[in-house]
Design a protein around this motif. Sequence first.
Motif, PDB file in Angstrom:
ATOM      1  N   ILE A  75     -24.212  62.177   7.770  1.00  0.00           N
ATOM      2  CA  ILE A  75     -23.721  61.420   8.913  1.00  0.00           C
ATOM      3  C   ILE A  75     -23.935  62.247  10.174  1.00  0.00           C
ATOM      4  N   ARG A  76     -23.927  61.596  11.311  1.00  0.00           N
ATOM      5  CA  ARG A  76     -24.173  62.317  12.558  1.00  0.00           C
ATOM      6  C   ARG A  76     -22.865  62.440  13.340  1.00  0.00           C
ATOM      7  N   LEU A  77     -22.584  63.612  13.813  1.00  0.00           N
ATOM      8  CA  LEU A  77     -21.378  63.862  14.596  1.00  0.00           C
ATOM      9  C   LEU A  77     -21.740  63.917  16.070  1.00  0.00           C
ATOM     10  N   THR A  78     -21.070  63.105  16.857  1.00  0.00           N
ATOM     11  CA  THR A  78     -21.346  63.082  18.306  1.00  0.00           C
ATOM     12  C   THR A  78     -20.839  64.349  18.977  1.00  0.00           C
ATOM     13  N   THR A  79     -19.780  64.938  18.430  1.00  0.00           N
ATOM     14  CA  THR A  79     -19.250  66.216  18.918  1.00  0.00           C
ATOM     15  C   THR A  79     -18.777  67.026  17.718  1.00  0.00           C
ATOM     16  N   THR A  80     -18.677  68.320  17.903  1.00  0.00           N
ATOM     17  CA  THR A  80     -18.158  69.191  16.839  1.00  0.00           C
ATOM     18  C   THR A  80     -17.074  70.092  17.413  1.00  0.00           C
TER      19      THR A  80
ATOM     20  N   VAL B 294     -11.522  50.685   9.550  1.00  0.00           N
ATOM     21  CA  VAL B 294     -11.897  52.103   9.598  1.00  0.00           C
ATOM     22  C   VAL B 294     -13.412  52.243   9.690  1.00  0.00           C
ATOM     23  N   SER B 295     -14.152  51.453   8.902  1.00  0.00           N
ATOM     24  CA  SER B 295     -15.615  51.514   8.928  1.00  0.00           C
ATOM     25  C   SER B 295     -16.151  51.116  10.299  1.00  0.00           C
TER      26      SER B 295
ATOM     27  N   ALA C  65     -17.992  54.763  16.822  1.00  0.00           N
ATOM     28  CA  ALA C  65     -18.010  56.141  17.318  1.00  0.00           C
ATOM     29  C   ALA C  65     -19.353  56.808  17.091  1.00  0.00           C
ATOM     30  N   GLY C  66     -20.268  56.109  16.375  1.00  0.00           N
ATOM     31  CA  GLY C  66     -21.591  56.665  16.129  1.00  0.00           C
ATOM     32  C   GLY C  66     -21.648  57.634  14.967  1.00  0.00           C
ATOM     33  N   VAL C  67     -20.575  57.685  14.153  1.00  0.00           N
ATOM     34  CA  VAL C  67     -20.535  58.626  13.020  1.00  0.00           C
ATOM     35  C   VAL C  67     -21.397  58.112  11.877  1.00  0.00           C
ATOM     36  N   ILE C  68     -21.306  56.816  11.574  1.00  0.00           N
ATOM     37  CA  ILE C  68     -22.125  56.222  10.511  1.00  0.00           C
ATOM     38  C   ILE C  68     -23.059  55.176  11.126  1.00  0.00           C
TER      39      ILE C  68
ATOM     40  N   THR D  72     -22.199  63.959   3.826  1.00  0.00           N
ATOM     41  CA  THR D  72     -22.692  62.649   3.400  1.00  0.00           C
ATOM     42  C   THR D  72     -21.564  61.631   3.431  1.00  0.00           C
ATOM     43  N   GLN D  73     -21.935  60.337   3.310  1.00  0.00           N
ATOM     44  CA  GLN D  73     -20.907  59.301   3.307  1.00  0.00           C
ATOM     45  C   GLN D  73     -20.009  59.395   2.077  1.00  0.00           C
ATOM     46  N   ILE D  74     -20.574  59.858   0.953  1.00  0.00           N
ATOM     47  CA  ILE D  74     -19.741  60.042  -0.235  1.00  0.00           C
ATOM     48  C   ILE D  74     -18.693  61.114   0.038  1.00  0.00           C
TER      49      ILE D  74
END
Length: 331
Positions: free
Chosen positions: A30-35, A50-51, A57-60, A91-93
């Motif tokens: 998954i991609r994180l917009t910020t860390t 939630v999904s 938020a651009g996470v998934i 990962t999404q899992i």
Amino acid sequence: MRILIRLLFLAIFSVILLVGWFYLHIHSSIRLTTTPFQFSISPGSNLKQVSQQLEDAGVIHSKWSLILLARYLDRESAIKAGDYQLDSTLTQIALLDYLTKGDAKQNAIQFIEGWTFNQLKKTLRAYPNIQHDIGELTEQEILHQIGATETTAEGLFFPDTYFFIKGDSDIHILRRAYQAMQTHLQHTWHSRSEGLPLATPYEALILASIIEKETGTASDRAEIAGVFINRLRKGMKLQTDPTIIYGLGDQFDGNLRKKDLLADQAYNTYTRAGLPPTPIALPSLASIRAALNPAETDALYFVAKGNGESEFSTNLADHNKAVDKYQKQQK
């Protein structure tokens, strides 16, 4: 026949594409917009909400990959509310594991038995992670927002530890504490001793608050309740200092004087018979139970020994002797 074969081939090809798409999404990072990436899941949020929140938020990439994964693994209703923080890609899992293991951070606030409503409000205002909605609301406006039918807030909130997520409203926390008090009070009211001089659960709450402030040792609680019940039955004044102290409010400087005992006011149980008009503090469940199931005793008086315990007497002469004895020890 050729049409059927083509349709079958197309169906098989579509399934392969779908499986491939699903596999790609659940195993890709998954991609994180910020860390770190921080987000909260509110109590009562379902899988779709939630999904959608994570997709927005651009996470998934797609909410449906997480929804299908959760349904496939039978975790659709296992997502836990709380505050989450993602420090690295996963990962999404792995994300679904994180959301369903209950590892979310939950903030906690504690309401202490014996507190007044003012103390409770100050504690709420001191917590930075709470959304402060009570602000300048009047006491009556607060009661209206939490669905309370009472006209004053004192004593209405059950002392306990309440967990909340970041950004939760103080009104929501107060509503939970009020509902918890109502549940405990009503349950105990239905299992009360027979013949008590208490007409309503609210009167029991008032008495429980006095018992809370008078009890120094838990083992004395039921007998202290028995003394107050005996005095109410006989029409004797309760003559309890904590009610006077409460009535004095900010005027109380830590020293209760004789003039305070003689000055009539709504909470002076030396000058007025019966219960004061409202509770004087948050009573614990133990004090509520004691008020509604007091010890069977002939005692009409008690005095603090100075070690947390109380000395009980059935008549004024013995009580005065106990007062002289223990007051001298404390000087």
